[in-house]
Every structure is written in C-alpha cells, then in structure tokens.
Design a protein around this motif. Structure first.
Motif, PDB file in Angstrom:
ATOM      1  N   SER A 110      -5.640 -42.005  47.070  1.00 21.02           N
ATOM      2  CA  SER A 110      -4.375 -42.422  46.235  1.00 21.02           C
ATOM      3  C   SER A 110      -4.125 -43.720  46.443  1.00 21.02           C
ATOM      4  O   SER A 110      -3.866 -44.630  45.192  1.00 21.02           O
ATOM      5  N   VAL A 111      -4.492 -44.332  47.649  1.00 19.37           N
ATOM      6  CA  VAL A 111      -3.983 -45.830  47.603  1.00 19.37           C
ATOM      7  C   VAL A 111      -5.107 -46.746  47.018  1.00 19.37           C
ATOM      8  O   VAL A 111      -4.922 -47.820  46.323  1.00 19.37           O
ATOM      9  N   LEU A 112      -6.224 -46.150  47.082  1.00 23.45           N
ATOM     10  CA  LEU A 112      -7.468 -47.052  46.425  1.00 23.45           C
ATOM     11  C   LEU A 112      -7.152 -46.947  44.893  1.00 23.45           C
ATOM     12  O   LEU A 112      -7.248 -48.028  44.247  1.00 23.45           O
ATOM     13  N   PHE A 113      -7.122 -45.782  44.377  1.00 20.40           N
ATOM     14  CA  PHE A 113      -6.677 -45.767  42.821  1.00 20.40           C
ATOM     15  C   PHE A 113      -5.426 -46.470  42.475  1.00 20.40           C
ATOM     16  O   PHE A 113      -5.593 -47.249  41.404  1.00 20.40           O
ATOM     17  N   LEU A 114      -4.694 -46.395  43.350  1.00 15.61           N
ATOM     18  CA  LEU A 114      -3.354 -47.297  42.985  1.00 15.61           C
ATOM     19  C   LEU A 114      -3.684 -48.898  43.097  1.00 15.61           C
ATOM     20  O   LEU A 114      -3.046 -49.494  42.303  1.00 15.61           O
ATOM     21  N   PHE A 153       0.733 -38.257  46.585  1.00 13.53           N
ATOM     22  CA  PHE A 153       1.556 -38.603  47.743  1.00 13.53           C
ATOM     23  C   PHE A 153       2.661 -37.720  48.137  1.00 13.53           C
ATOM     24  O   PHE A 153       2.903 -37.360  49.331  1.00 13.53           O
ATOM     25  N   THR A 154       3.267 -36.884  46.896  1.00 16.10           N
ATOM     26  CA  THR A 154       4.210 -36.004  47.271  1.00 16.10           C
ATOM     27  C   THR A 154       4.065 -34.552  47.326  1.00 16.10           C
ATOM     28  O   THR A 154       4.571 -33.672  47.668  1.00 16.10           O
ATOM     29  N   ASP A 155       2.729 -34.448  46.868  1.00 16.55           N
ATOM     30  CA  ASP A 155       2.229 -32.856  46.828  1.00 16.55           C
ATOM     31  C   ASP A 155       3.045 -32.020  45.905  1.00 16.55           C
ATOM     32  O   ASP A 155       3.029 -30.847  46.060  1.00 16.55           O
ATOM     33  N   GLN A 156       3.454 -32.793  44.993  1.00 14.85           N
ATOM     34  CA  GLN A 156       4.145 -32.067  43.698  1.00 14.85           C
ATOM     35  C   GLN A 156       2.963 -31.987  42.618  1.00 14.85           C
ATOM     36  O   GLN A 156       2.930 -32.972  41.734  1.00 14.85           O
ATOM     37  N   VAL A 191      -1.438 -43.723  31.669  1.00 12.76           N
ATOM     38  CA  VAL A 191      -1.051 -42.267  31.174  1.00 12.76           C
ATOM     39  C   VAL A 191      -1.393 -41.314  32.403  1.00 12.76           C
ATOM     40  O   VAL A 191      -0.901 -40.438  32.314  1.00 12.76           O
ATOM     41  N   THR A 192      -2.571 -41.548  33.132  1.00 15.01           N
ATOM     42  CA  THR A 192      -3.191 -40.760  34.146  1.00 15.01           C
ATOM     43  C   THR A 192      -2.971 -41.030  35.412  1.00 15.01           C
ATOM     44  O   THR A 192      -2.545 -40.406  36.438  1.00 15.01           O
ATOM     45  N   VAL A 193      -3.091 -42.388  35.968  1.00 18.19           N
ATOM     46  CA  VAL A 193      -3.182 -42.797  37.364  1.00 18.19           C
ATOM     47  C   VAL A 193      -1.919 -42.731  38.130  1.00 18.19           C
ATOM     48  O   VAL A 193      -1.799 -42.090  39.126  1.00 18.19           O
ATOM     49  N   PRO A 194      -0.761 -43.339  37.514  1.00 16.37           N
ATOM     50  CA  PRO A 194       0.588 -43.442  38.189  1.00 16.37           C
ATOM     51  C   PRO A 194       0.894 -42.036  38.632  1.00 16.37           C
ATOM     52  O   PRO A 194       1.449 -41.593  39.553  1.00 16.37           O
ATOM     53  N   ASN A 195       0.960 -40.969  37.556  1.00 17.82           N
ATOM     54  CA  ASN A 195       1.397 -39.624  37.885  1.00 17.82           C
ATOM     55  C   ASN A 195       0.482 -38.766  38.906  1.00 17.82           C
ATOM     56  O   ASN A 195       0.817 -38.082  39.787  1.00 17.82           O
ATOM     57  N   ALA A 196      -1.082 -39.150  38.745  1.00 16.81           N
ATOM     58  CA  ALA A 196      -1.667 -38.622  39.608  1.00 16.81           C
ATOM     59  C   ALA A 196      -1.349 -39.172  41.319  1.00 16.81           C
ATOM     60  O   ALA A 196      -1.701 -38.220  42.085  1.00 16.81           O
TER      61      ALA A 196
END
Length: 310
Positions: free
Chosen positions: A26-30, A84-87, A74-79
């Motif tokens: 997640s950190v890498l993609f962010l 991070f939140t497991d939602q 469109v995709t990355v922030p939500n993913a």
C-alpha cells in the motif's frame, strides 16, 4: 433474473492477506501514485505557463497529464485506503461509477497516445506540412472526438454490465471494480458483454496500436536515412520507450479483459492490473516529458524565477 441485481454492495480484494505485506504494498503504490501526481502536475503547470511550449506536441502532453492524474485517482487511493483500514465494501453505485471512470480514462489514454504518435510522425517525416496538418483546430477536434468516443464506450459497457444479475458472489477478485471481475460474478448470460469487449478491443485498441506501430516504424525508417549518428540515437531513445509503454499498457489490458475466466487467478489478476492502472500514469511523465530538453529547460527557468522572488 434479467435486469436485476441481487447484491447491494461488493467486497473488493486487498493487496495482500498478511498485514505487513499489505502495508508495504500500500505504501509502495501510494508513493508511486504521489509520484504520478507530482510529475504530471509539473508538466501541466510548465506547459501552461511557458509560452514557448505552446505547440501541438505539448498541447497533447498537457492533456495526457491531466488525464493520467484522473486515471490513477480512480483506483489507487481507494485501494490504498481499503488496505490500510481493511474496509473492503463498495456500493453498487460506487462500483458502477468506478467502472465508468476507469473505462473512460483508459479509452481516452489509448486515443491520446495514438494522436501523439501521429504528431511525432508528421513533425519528423513531414516537417514542412506540420503547421498545416497539426493546427490548433485539428488538435481540439481530435481531443473532443477522443472524449466523446470514450464517453459513449464507457457508458455502453457500464450499462451492459449492470444489466446483469449478480447472485453467485459479491466478492470482486480485484482491488478495484472492473468489468472482467464482475462478469465472473454474474449468473446471467454474459456472451453479449464479452462480445462487446472483444469488438472494442479490436476496433479501438487494436486499430490504435497498429496506427502507433506504423507511425513509429515510419519515424525510425526516416531517421535511419539521416547521416548524423547522434540524431539516430536520439530518435531511437525517444521512440523505443514510447513503444514499450504503449505495448505494456495495451497488452496487459487486452489480456486481462479478453482471456478466458478458467485460467484466472486472483494474485495474477491483481499483479497484471498494476501494469495498466498504476504503471502508465507514473511512466508517462518520465517517458514523454521529463526526458525532454525543452521541458527540463522550462522547469529550471521556473525554479530559478521562484528562487529569485524568494
């Protein structure tokens, strides 16, 4: 069962099941996402402010950068937030919106890359006709045509997808909502949807790829006739990265959307999707712009002016 959806929300996959690996990815993609935003934002600002970059080439580069910022968003922030939140849940309306926006951006991206290859072909192979062919009116018309075509295609595909019934499962085997994943969840007949995807791939992506390939082959054949070796190397270093980025983008997207579901694996799907969702917006500023001497010069000039003001 026709025209009915039996699920009220979908559950998306996260990057990994283990917490440590999930956070790492997640950190890498962010970071890649933030790098994409920064690179594209620099190009937008520089090509807008600097009057020397008021040419068709930089007009399309600016439009591509604006598009890439939206495409990645469109995709990355939500993913990343989901990881991070497991939602993992997403409403049907949210899923439909994501599919529409993603498909729209992908279609526009393909067409912009095609027009940009045409721009380079005319500039190198027909320099005397360049002002006549690549005039402002033509650039605006091609931009509007790309947007309208993509709007229609995205609307049709989204509508056809959500006409289906989803009753097998509501767990999407992907970190974002995409059409192939939803087709696998449907208990309706998906033949028409798959046929529509195939026709779109052949009609839009296939024809654009052929046009891009022909343009760069002609560019390289023209440059090879130039006696100066330095110019040949410059042309190769410019064209080859363009071709690689376009090939990776189109081939990974085509394989993900057109392959039989029987050979589908979740990890493979998610890994493959990175190459047509996260990688292009990150590489495009580097490949198309930040290696460009005029862009570098304009950026340095702006930085120098800001330092003087301070």
């Amino acid at each position: 069962m026709a025209n009915s959806t039996l699920v009220t929300e979908f559950f998306l996959e996260v990057f990994a099941e283990t917490w440590e690996l999930r956070i790492l990815l997640s950190v890498l993609f962010l970071l890649v996402y933030l790098g994409s935003l920064l690179g594209n934002l620099i190009i937008i600002i520089v090509t807008t402010i600097d009057q020397t970059l008021n040419t068709p080439m930089y007009f399309f580069l600016r439009n591509l950068s604006i598009l890439d910022m939206g495409y990645a968003s469109v995709t990355v922030p939500n993913a990343c937030i989901n990881s991070f939140t497991d939602q993992r849940n997403m409403s049907v309306a949210g899923c439909a919106a994501q599919i529409f926006l993603f498909f729209f951006c992908a279609c526009v991206e393909v067409q912009f890359l095609t027009v940009m290859s045409q721009d380079r072909y005319v500039a190198i192979c027909k320099p005397l006709l360049y002002p006549m062919i690549m005039n402002h009116q033509f650039c605006v018309q091609m931009t509007v045509a790309s947007l309208l075509t993509s709007l229609i295609l995205a609307g049709v595909h989204t509508f056809k997808t959500f006409q289906l019934s989803f009753c097998h499962s509501n767990v999407v085997p992907q970190f974002f909502c995409d059409i192939p994943s939803l087709l696998r969840l449907s208990c309706s007949d998906t033949f028409n949807n798959k046929l529509l995807l195939l026709l779109t791939a052949i009609g839009l992506s296939g024809s654009c790829f052929i046009f891009i390939a022909i343009s760069y082959v002609r560019i390289l054949s023209t440059v090879l006739k130039v006696p100066v070796k330095g110019e040949r190397g410059k042309a190769f270093s410019t064209c080859v990265p363009h071709i690689i980025v376009v090939s990776v983008f189109l081939s990974s997207g085509a394989y993900a959307y057109l392959r039989p579901p029987a050979i589908s694996e979740v990890v493979e799907d998610m890994t493959l999707s990175v190459f047509y969702t996260i990688v292009p917006p990150f590489l495009n500023p580097i490949i198309y712009s930040l290696r460009n001497k005029q862009i570098k010069k304009a950026v340095k000039k702006r930085i120098f002016r800001f330092s003087i003001i301070e």
